[in-house]
Write a protein that holds these residues in place. Sequence first.
Motif, mmCIF file in Angstrom:
data_model
loop_
_atom_site.group_PDB
_atom_site.id
_atom_site.type_symbol
_atom_site.label_atom_id
_atom_site.label_comp_id
_atom_site.label_asym_id
_atom_site.label_seq_id
_atom_site.Cartn_x
_atom_site.Cartn_y
_atom_site.Cartn_z
ATOM 1 N N GLU A 99 25.473 -31.262 45.103
ATOM 2 C CA GLU A 99 24.174 -31.482 45.462
ATOM 3 C C GLU A 99 23.227 -31.188 44.582
ATOM 4 O O GLU A 99 21.967 -31.813 44.444
ATOM 5 C CB GLU A 99 24.050 -30.192 46.890
ATOM 6 N N LEU B 106 22.526 -34.437 42.588
ATOM 7 C CA LEU B 106 22.049 -35.357 43.246
ATOM 8 C C LEU B 106 20.518 -35.223 43.174
ATOM 9 O O LEU B 106 19.820 -36.099 43.001
ATOM 10 C CB LEU B 106 22.534 -35.552 44.920
ATOM 11 N N ALA B 107 20.335 -33.795 43.187
ATOM 12 C CA ALA B 107 18.789 -33.313 43.197
ATOM 13 C C ALA B 107 18.258 -33.793 41.822
ATOM 14 O O ALA B 107 16.950 -34.213 41.647
ATOM 15 C CB ALA B 107 18.648 -31.824 43.444
ATOM 16 N N VAL C 8 19.430 -36.115 39.825
ATOM 17 C CA VAL C 8 19.152 -37.520 39.681
ATOM 18 C C VAL C 8 17.845 -38.081 40.447
ATOM 19 O O VAL C 8 16.868 -38.871 40.053
ATOM 20 C CB VAL C 8 20.219 -38.265 40.448
ATOM 21 N N LEU C 9 17.594 -37.556 41.669
ATOM 22 C CA LEU C 9 16.427 -37.851 42.625
ATOM 23 C C LEU C 9 14.974 -37.434 41.626
ATOM 24 O O LEU C 9 13.869 -37.949 41.786
ATOM 25 C CB LEU C 9 16.403 -37.284 43.815
ATOM 26 N N ARG C 10 15.122 -36.314 41.069
ATOM 27 C CA ARG C 10 13.997 -35.652 40.327
ATOM 28 C C ARG C 10 13.821 -36.698 39.120
ATOM 29 O O ARG C 10 12.561 -37.232 38.794
ATOM 30 C CB ARG C 10 14.241 -34.509 39.687
ATOM 31 N N ASN C 11 14.774 -37.246 38.530
ATOM 32 C CA ASN C 11 14.570 -38.041 37.096
ATOM 33 C C ASN C 11 14.221 -39.427 37.533
ATOM 34 O O ASN C 11 13.426 -40.283 36.961
ATOM 35 C CB ASN C 11 15.825 -38.020 36.392
ATOM 36 N N GLU C 12 14.482 -39.876 38.946
ATOM 37 C CA GLU C 12 14.037 -41.044 39.437
ATOM 38 C C GLU C 12 12.757 -41.242 39.573
ATOM 39 O O GLU C 12 12.229 -42.151 39.362
ATOM 40 C CB GLU C 12 14.782 -41.301 40.768
ATOM 41 N N LYS C 13 11.841 -40.176 40.022
ATOM 42 C CA LYS C 13 10.377 -40.221 40.107
ATOM 43 C C LYS C 13 9.962 -40.264 38.749
ATOM 44 O O LYS C 13 8.639 -40.679 38.552
ATOM 45 C CB LYS C 13 10.067 -38.686 40.974
ATOM 46 N N SER D 7 12.039 -49.844 41.944
ATOM 47 C CA SER D 7 13.582 -49.580 42.348
ATOM 48 C C SER D 7 13.926 -50.252 43.745
ATOM 49 O O SER D 7 12.947 -50.486 44.540
ATOM 50 C CB SER D 7 13.741 -47.732 42.444
ATOM 51 N N HIS E 52 15.096 -49.019 45.620
ATOM 52 C CA HIS E 52 15.285 -48.179 46.803
ATOM 53 C C HIS E 52 13.855 -47.690 47.435
ATOM 54 O O HIS E 52 13.430 -46.963 48.127
ATOM 55 C CB HIS E 52 15.792 -46.968 46.419
ATOM 56 N N ASP E 53 12.771 -48.311 46.817
ATOM 57 C CA ASP E 53 11.248 -48.184 47.089
ATOM 58 C C ASP E 53 11.009 -48.753 48.518
ATOM 59 O O ASP E 53 10.090 -48.185 48.947
ATOM 60 C CB ASP E 53 10.341 -48.693 45.951
#
Length: 168
Positions: A143, A146-147, A149-154, A163, A165-166
């Motif tokens: 977890e 994953l958090a 990765v999601l933070r870096n995605e932004k 992306s 996923h947008d």
Amino acid sequence: MRRLATLIAAPLLAVLLTAAEPAAAPDRPLSDPAQEARAQALFEDVRCVVCQHEAIADSPAGVAGDMRRLIREQIASGATDQAVRDDLVRRFGDYVLFTPPVRSGTWLLWFGPFALVGLAGAALILRARRRPVEVAPLSPDEEHQLAEVLRNEKLRRYPDATSPHDGR
């Protein structure tokens, strides 16, 4: 010179390629109406070997005319309908009959479609009975990853990049 030969040969070749089979000789019905009725019934059961989707009764092909004449000759000479069919199968194979006999050589033809439908049905039933795979919950370490990765995605390197996923 070569172009002239091509210009002359092309129409001649086109005419030769479009030349049709000579027309069948006109049918001469049998004098006995009962025999002619038997012949007509056989014509509906026999496939034209040229057209392959038509009975010889409807086919304009010369071979179909020859087959009609052969059937009439055999009926006039006293052959039974089964003897005529057997002779046609001997000459042209099982394919000449719209309803070929059931025997070991024609099992695939007769039972193959049913076997395919049965196999497809069994595959669908087995697929429907399969249980969905249960997904194990994420561990705290996963977890956290994953958090991250999601933070870096932004924070994208290229702000104009999108992306998949947008949702656009």
